[in-house]
Write a protein that holds these residues in place. Sequence first.
Motif, short mmCIF file in Angstrom:
data_model
loop_
_atom_site.label_atom_id
_atom_site.label_comp_id
_atom_site.label_asym_id
_atom_site.label_seq_id
_atom_site.Cartn_x
_atom_site.Cartn_y
_atom_site.Cartn_z
N GLY A 120 25.08 46.32 -35.16
CA GLY A 120 25.35 48.53 -34.97
C GLY A 120 24.15 48.83 -33.91
N LEU A 121 22.95 48.07 -34.72
CA LEU A 121 22.23 48.55 -34.15
C LEU A 121 21.46 48.56 -32.51
N ALA A 122 22.00 47.48 -32.21
CA ALA A 122 21.56 47.19 -31.05
C ALA A 122 22.23 47.61 -29.35
N HIS A 123 23.58 47.87 -30.59
CA HIS A 123 24.83 48.26 -29.72
C HIS A 123 24.27 50.01 -29.57
N PHE A 178 29.97 57.31 -30.78
CA PHE A 178 31.04 57.06 -31.63
C PHE A 178 31.21 56.35 -32.75
N LEU A 179 30.63 56.06 -33.71
CA LEU A 179 31.17 54.77 -34.77
C LEU A 179 32.50 54.27 -34.57
N VAL A 180 33.19 53.19 -34.33
CA VAL A 180 34.42 52.93 -34.65
C VAL A 180 34.53 51.50 -35.05
N PRO A 181 35.91 51.17 -35.63
CA PRO A 181 35.88 50.04 -36.87
C PRO A 181 36.48 49.03 -35.32
N LYS A 182 36.38 47.53 -35.96
CA LYS A 182 36.83 46.34 -34.53
C LYS A 182 37.99 46.52 -35.59
N GLN A 197 30.51 55.52 -25.26
CA GLN A 197 29.59 54.51 -26.07
C GLN A 197 29.96 54.25 -27.24
N SER A 198 30.20 53.46 -27.80
CA SER A 198 30.45 53.50 -29.08
C SER A 198 29.39 51.90 -30.04
N ILE A 199 29.71 52.67 -31.54
CA ILE A 199 29.04 51.37 -32.22
C ILE A 199 30.13 50.98 -33.20
N PRO A 200 30.50 49.56 -32.52
CA PRO A 200 31.75 49.12 -33.02
C PRO A 200 30.76 48.10 -34.60
N LEU A 201 31.94 48.39 -35.63
CA LEU A 201 31.91 47.97 -37.04
C LEU A 201 32.85 47.31 -37.81
N PRO A 202 32.87 46.09 -38.09
CA PRO A 202 34.20 45.61 -39.44
C PRO A 202 35.00 47.16 -39.56
N PHE A 203 35.95 46.54 -39.94
CA PHE A 203 36.89 47.66 -40.09
C PHE A 203 36.13 48.46 -41.64
N ASP A 204 36.50 47.35 -42.49
CA ASP A 204 36.24 47.31 -43.87
C ASP A 204 35.06 47.92 -44.12
N MET A 205 34.07 47.63 -43.33
CA MET A 205 32.73 48.41 -43.60
C MET A 205 32.34 49.93 -42.94
N TRP A 206 33.33 50.24 -42.04
CA TRP A 206 33.76 51.30 -40.93
C TRP A 206 34.40 52.39 -42.23
N ARG A 207 35.06 52.27 -42.16
CA ARG A 207 36.31 52.56 -43.76
C ARG A 207 35.17 53.42 -45.02
N HIS A 208 34.05 52.00 -45.57
CA HIS A 208 33.48 52.09 -46.13
C HIS A 208 32.51 53.80 -45.84
N LEU A 209 32.16 53.52 -44.18
CA LEU A 209 31.02 54.95 -43.98
C LEU A 209 31.64 56.67 -43.98
N VAL A 210 33.19 55.88 -43.23
CA VAL A 210 33.90 56.76 -42.85
C VAL A 210 34.90 57.81 -44.55
N ALA A 211 35.01 57.28 -44.74
CA ALA A 211 35.69 57.13 -46.28
C ALA A 211 35.29 56.73 -47.37
N PRO A 212 33.85 57.12 -47.99
CA PRO A 212 33.38 56.42 -48.81
C PRO A 212 34.17 56.45 -50.03
N ASP A 213 34.62 56.39 -51.37
CA ASP A 213 35.21 55.70 -52.42
C ASP A 213 34.55 55.42 -53.23
N GLU A 214 33.59 56.25 -54.70
CA GLU A 214 32.83 55.69 -55.15
C GLU A 214 33.38 56.01 -56.92
N ARG A 215 34.84 55.62 -56.61
CA ARG A 215 35.01 55.96 -57.90
C ARG A 215 34.89 54.50 -58.53
#
Length: 280
Positions: A120-123, A178-182, A197-215
């Motif tokens: 993601g850093l490269a993109h 834009f930070l987008v999921p794969k 212009q976008s930064i692709p991340l694996p879906f589950d990691m993108w989801r943690h960044l967008v809506a973290p759940d620390e319960r």
Amino acid sequence: MFAPVHTLSFGTPGAIAIAPGDVRGTVLIPERCGGYCCGLDGSDGPNLACARCGLAVATRIDDCSLWQAVWFAPDAVRGLPADASTGTTADWDAQGRPATPPIHPSGAWSAQWAAAVGAGLAHLLAASGGRPVALPDGLMTDLFGRLLDALLPSGTPAKAVVPAGPGLPARDPDDRIFLVPKNPRTGEPWRAPGIKQSIPLPFDMWRHLVAPDERLMLPATGGLPDGVIRDDPPPMRPWELFRPDRSVFLYTLARIPEVRQSWLREIYDRVNDRGYAHCF
């Protein structure tokens, strides 16, 4: 390839890799079963043949210290969708998998996150155009901030990084990254009108960044009044600074056309020449 690399694969482009246990209908070719000590290394060429016609179709690799895989020759086989009714159509509404946390219970950063952020850093660098980048507070800054401070100039105006993807409202694309999921099935990044212009991340990691759940998923007896916070232990925090995977970063950046620009090529050469750069 748009930048120099130390090695290049000499295999046929388009080979299909699957797990050895998923292979059916093949037999080994005895005279091509060379290896180092504990298995096959594929150095003798295709070592699996079709059990029906005898045509060499694949190379099995399972020697020690090597990833176990069967590589099918693209000129001998062809890939078909597993679900012929839908093909490879992305299905963003059926993602029930949980988000992948970036920190292990031991307090160590996840190697999967290190690899994903390296790519993601490269993109992100390519999308920045050499300008400063503004990150949202929180985990995004922990993952990318130190690297961007070391590799990009500071100042304003800065390009803002904002999340985009399924279930999120549309954003104005002007001067934003834009930070987008794969998609987990196809690997294709999320696409929407106006996003260039976008930064692709694996879906589950993108989801943690967008809506973290620390319960903490612990059973609780009874209930608590509204507004009362449970006295649970705080979520795990890392015991060291995050370091993205340097090899994945270089691998990805060498395959992005923007690396031909002088400022980005200078970053590529700097990281490539300094094997133990402080930011990695």
